[in-house]
Design an enzyme around this catalytic site. Structure first.
Site, PDB file in Angstrom:
ATOM      1  N   HIS A 152       0.838  -1.209   0.000  1.00  0.00           N
ATOM      2  CA  HIS A 152       0.000   0.000   0.000  1.00  0.00           C
ATOM      3  C   HIS A 152       0.873   1.259   0.000  1.00  0.00           C
ATOM      4  O   HIS A 152       0.713   2.138  -0.847  1.00  0.00           O
ATOM      5  CB  HIS A 152      -0.912  -0.031   1.234  1.00  0.00           C
ATOM      6  CG  HIS A 152      -1.799   1.174   1.366  1.00  0.00           C
ATOM      7  ND1 HIS A 152      -3.144   1.139   1.083  1.00  0.00           N
ATOM      8  CD2 HIS A 152      -1.541   2.455   1.744  1.00  0.00           C
ATOM      9  CE1 HIS A 152      -3.670   2.336   1.269  1.00  0.00           C
ATOM     10  NE2 HIS A 152      -2.724   3.154   1.684  1.00  0.00           N
ATOM     11  N   GLU A 153       1.812   1.325   0.937  1.00  0.00           N
ATOM     12  CA  GLU A 153       2.643   2.529   1.043  1.00  0.00           C
ATOM     13  C   GLU A 153       3.534   2.691  -0.190  1.00  0.00           C
ATOM     14  O   GLU A 153       3.781   3.809  -0.644  1.00  0.00           O
ATOM     15  CB  GLU A 153       3.470   2.504   2.332  1.00  0.00           C
ATOM     16  CG  GLU A 153       2.634   2.499   3.614  1.00  0.00           C
ATOM     17  CD  GLU A 153       1.569   3.593   3.665  1.00  0.00           C
ATOM     18  OE1 GLU A 153       1.731   4.638   3.026  1.00  0.00           O
ATOM     19  OE2 GLU A 153       0.544   3.379   4.355  1.00  0.00           O
ATOM     20  N   HIS A 196       1.650   4.560  -2.847  1.00  0.00           N
ATOM     21  CA  HIS A 196       1.751   6.018  -2.691  1.00  0.00           C
ATOM     22  C   HIS A 196       3.132   6.488  -3.150  1.00  0.00           C
ATOM     23  O   HIS A 196       3.266   7.510  -3.821  1.00  0.00           O
ATOM     24  CB  HIS A 196       1.571   6.414  -1.217  1.00  0.00           C
ATOM     25  CG  HIS A 196       0.160   6.325  -0.722  1.00  0.00           C
ATOM     26  ND1 HIS A 196      -0.891   6.953  -1.343  1.00  0.00           N
ATOM     27  CD2 HIS A 196      -0.372   5.681   0.352  1.00  0.00           C
ATOM     28  CE1 HIS A 196      -2.013   6.704  -0.678  1.00  0.00           C
ATOM     29  NE2 HIS A 196      -1.721   5.930   0.355  1.00  0.00           N
ATOM     30  N   HIS A 244       3.480   6.685  -6.881  1.00  0.00           N
ATOM     31  CA  HIS A 244       2.724   7.837  -7.377  1.00  0.00           C
ATOM     32  C   HIS A 244       3.591   9.097  -7.249  1.00  0.00           C
ATOM     33  O   HIS A 244       3.623   9.947  -8.136  1.00  0.00           O
ATOM     34  CB  HIS A 244       1.446   7.978  -6.536  1.00  0.00           C
ATOM     35  CG  HIS A 244       0.316   8.691  -7.222  1.00  0.00           C
ATOM     36  ND1 HIS A 244      -0.846   8.996  -6.575  1.00  0.00           N
ATOM     37  CD2 HIS A 244       0.166   9.161  -8.474  1.00  0.00           C
ATOM     38  CE1 HIS A 244      -1.671   9.619  -7.415  1.00  0.00           C
ATOM     39  NE2 HIS A 244      -1.065   9.731  -8.570  1.00  0.00           N
TER      40      HIS A 244
HETATM   41 ZN    ZN Z   1      -3.022   5.225   1.903  1.00  0.00          ZN
END
Ligand code: ZN
Length: 676
Positions: free
Chosen positions: A464-465, A468, A471
């Protein structure tokens, strides 16, 4: 002369920054930023994007970077001295950003910029800047302006009071249970409760409404009477229904006033209600679109939620002797059914996920799908356990990141991505600044010289991290405020992160990412199948529960008249959405901190919204995977270019459509969650 916080030549000197450096550096940088603001807002300063950026953006970027380094150290290497320095400087830094965001001279200067002089990225950045000024009341004058400022101040007070009441009401409750009442409760919870009672010189076990105690009691205690006692206290916290003097924490009046002020704020800004204000900077176009989205999802999840309840009822009657389960019985019944269906131990699963192997697997996916190479690199760090990496494409530096995995004293809990610096074609030097990210986790350390073992939840968190992080780091945008995650609508910002989580549920991926810490064997298929089955346990009910919150939130900020009691609206939403009606005394709205004390007012839907986007984006990979299940590189390239590289340079819907060729659909999320 050598304050490390004032050195912007390359990466932060994390090994040299001391608490004593903070105040002088922040003073200097605030002075420079203030001077820059005065310069660019002078009457004769040209209303030109680049001219403003060369002075103001350069100064604010330095302040942001230095303060970012201080905040980061405060989060990962806290000491009393650093905390004091941080807290001393915080109000001054916050005051500057607030003042900058409301400076009318700057607003006028931006509005005077000739749009024809801007490239597409600058155009988007300017649009965002002007929008934010307007939402901060920059267009208001006279009495309206004064009232707007009063409303902001009063709202901040009320939100603070709301969270204090919630916290105090939670803390005020204690029930000292006898050992015999705690049948079924896990040993560690029981021991902690016994120790808590002993510390107060009391008999028995101290039960509280804090999650690490409340949740296991509700799930495991065989005594229905004990569960009822805790449940009643929990769902009436901070309300008029609280028992005894618990009523002194009643949030009812605060909620009413907050809603009235939001309504007034919306009217001052020229909108009909606060829901409309909330969606202005978001991907959703209108409250009606959000409500339609939630109702559509509810309709499709409903049959599955009804089946979930039927399963629970049957199991409760057949195996637990409960013919008519009450609200406080459901978590207990659910836990027992889950055990009966999918018994497997997290402890067993962990043996297959060693941190180095998982990381290597994650890097391999990123390298293959996004056509980059990840290599170890060196940089000054704050702790010897921190690793530093560089991402390259065709030998060219794309971005860099710090990876701080282990939990330790002085490090805040949880996991997060943060930016160290943003990709930016610098207006002062004309040089391209490459992005740098922090990736922080709190994993257990390895013992006896063995590698750290991760739970499957840890693995999902890591992916998940990194979503980010990608991105932020793979962006190709040159304009600071819309590069990477900058300027991305916040109901869309979780798309890349939740997208990456999907890989943690792919057999093809997990096989290569797992190796038993003792034997080296990959995760057995049978264990994986149990994990998959448990993943969607009661997903129908959980979906409807989230929709109940989200729909209540949006209707409360659009259709509800703040002068009226809001409980009837909650009742209506529950009868429309919920498959299990809570008892009449339940007052869950009174502790709904996300919308009354956090930033989620008329925005709670964002969770489900982003889940739909990420599931639908991932479905493109499922549709194009090769026969053996390997993801398509071509799809990876298209995803990278349309979503990751574009960052905030265009509306999220445009990016999504560029990748998917159509608007988002609910189908993939429902299928992934077993509701197809
Ligand atoms: Zn998040």
């Amino acid at each position: 002369m050598s304050n490390p916080l004032l050195d912007f030549s390359d990466l932060p000197a994390f090994d040299r920054i001391t608490p004593a450096d903070v105040a002088p550096a922040i003073d200097t940088l605030l002075e420079r930023a203030n001077a820059a603001l005065e310069t660019v807002t002078a009457a004769d300063f040209p209303a030109q994007w680049n001219a403003i950026a060369q002075v103001l953006d350069v100064a604010t970027e330095e302040l942001g970077r230095a303060w970012g380094a201080v905040s980061h150290l405060n989060s990962v290497a806290d000491t009393p001295e650093l905390r004091a320095a941080y807290n001393e400087a915080l109000p001054r830094v916050t005051e500057f950003w607030t003042r900058l965001g409301a400076d009318e001279r700057l607003y006028a200067k931006y509005k005077a910029i000739d749009p024809a002089s801007l490239n597409a990225e600058q155009h988007q950045a300017l649009k965002n800047a002007v929008r934010n000024f307007v939402l901060s009341g920059a267009e208001l004058t006279g009495a309206d302006k004064e009232r707007f400022a009063q409303i902001q101040e009063r709202q901040a007070e009320l939100q603070q009071k709301f969270s204090e009441n919630t916290l105090d009401a939670t803390d005020a409750f204690a029930y000292y249970a006898g050992e015999s009442e705690l049948d079924g409760v896990p040993d560690d919870v029981r021991q902690a409760a016994r120790a808590a009672a002993q510390a107060e010189g009391k008999e028995g076990c101290k039960l509280t409404l804090k999650m690490p105690c409340y949740l296991p009691v509700m799930q495991f205690a065989t005594s229905s009477a004990l569960r009822e006692r805790l449940y009643r206290a929990y769902v009436t916290r901070a309300s008029d229904q609280a028992e005894g003097d618990g009523k002194r924490f009643d949030n009812s009046d605060f909620i009413r006033e907050i809603l009235a002020l939001r309504q007034e704020e919306a009217r001052l800004l020229g909108y009909v209600n606060f829901g409309e204000v909330s969606v202005v900077p978001k991907m959703a176009q209108s409250p009606a679109e959000v409500v339609g989205f939630l109702r559509d999802l509810a309709r499709r999840a409903r049959p599955h939620a009804e089946k979930d309840v039927a399963d629970l009822r049957a199991f409760a009657a057949d195996h637990l002797g409960l013919s008519d389960p009450q609200a406080w019985d459901w978590p207990y019944v659910a836990e027992k059914l889950k055990e009966a269906r999918y018994a497997f131990s997290e402890q067993e699963v962990k043996q297959y996920f060693t941190a180095p192997r998982v990381l290597a697997g994650l890097f391999k996916i990123i390298e293959t799908l996004f056509e980059v190479a990840i290599r170890r690199d060196t940089a000054p760090v704050w702790h010897p356990a921190v690793e530093f990496y560089r991402i390259e494409r065709g030998g060219q530096l794309v971005g860099q990141f710090y990876l701080d995995q282990p939990a330790r004293t002085g490090k805040r809990g949880g996991a997060w991505m943060d930016d160290v610096r943003t990709r930016w074609l610098r207006p002062d030097t004309g040089q391209l600044q490459t992005p740098v990210a922090h990736l922080v986790c709190n994993f257990a350390e390895g013992v006896d010289g063995k590698p750290a073992l991760l739970t499957h939840d840890d693995v999902i968190t890591l992916f998940h991290e990194f979503g980010h992080g990608l991105h932020h780091m793979l962006t190709q945008v040159n304009e600071r405020d819309v590069s990477g995650i900058g300027g991305v609508e916040w109901d869309a910002v979780e798309l890349p992160s939740q997208f990456m989580e999907n890989f943690c549920w792919e057999w093809k991926v997990l096989q290569h990412m797992t190796a038993h810490v003792e034997t080296g064997a990959p995760l057995p298929r049978t264990l994986f199948d149990k994990m998959m089955a448990a993943r969607n346990f009661q997903s129908g009910m959980q979906t409807l529960r989230q929709i109940e919150f989200a729909l209540f939130d949006m209707l409360l900020h659009t259709e509800h008249d703040p002068a009226q009691d809001f409980m009837p609206l909650l009742g209506l939403v529950r009868s429309e959405v919920a498959v299990l009606q809570p008892p009449a005394f339940s007052r869950t709205a009174h502790t709904f901190s996300h919308i009354f004390a956090g930033g989620y007012a008329a925005g709670y839907y964002s969770y489900k919204w982003a889940e739909v986007l990420s599931a639908d984006a991932y479905a493109a990979f499922e549709e194009t995977a090769s026969e053996d299940g390997s993801p398509s590189q071509e799809t990876g390239r298209r995803y990278r270019q349309a979503i990751l590289e574009a960052g905030g340079s265009r509306p999220a819907m445009e990016s999504f459509k560029a990748f998917r060729g159509r608007e988002p659909s609910l189908d993939a999320l429902l299928r992934h969650q077993g509701m197809a």
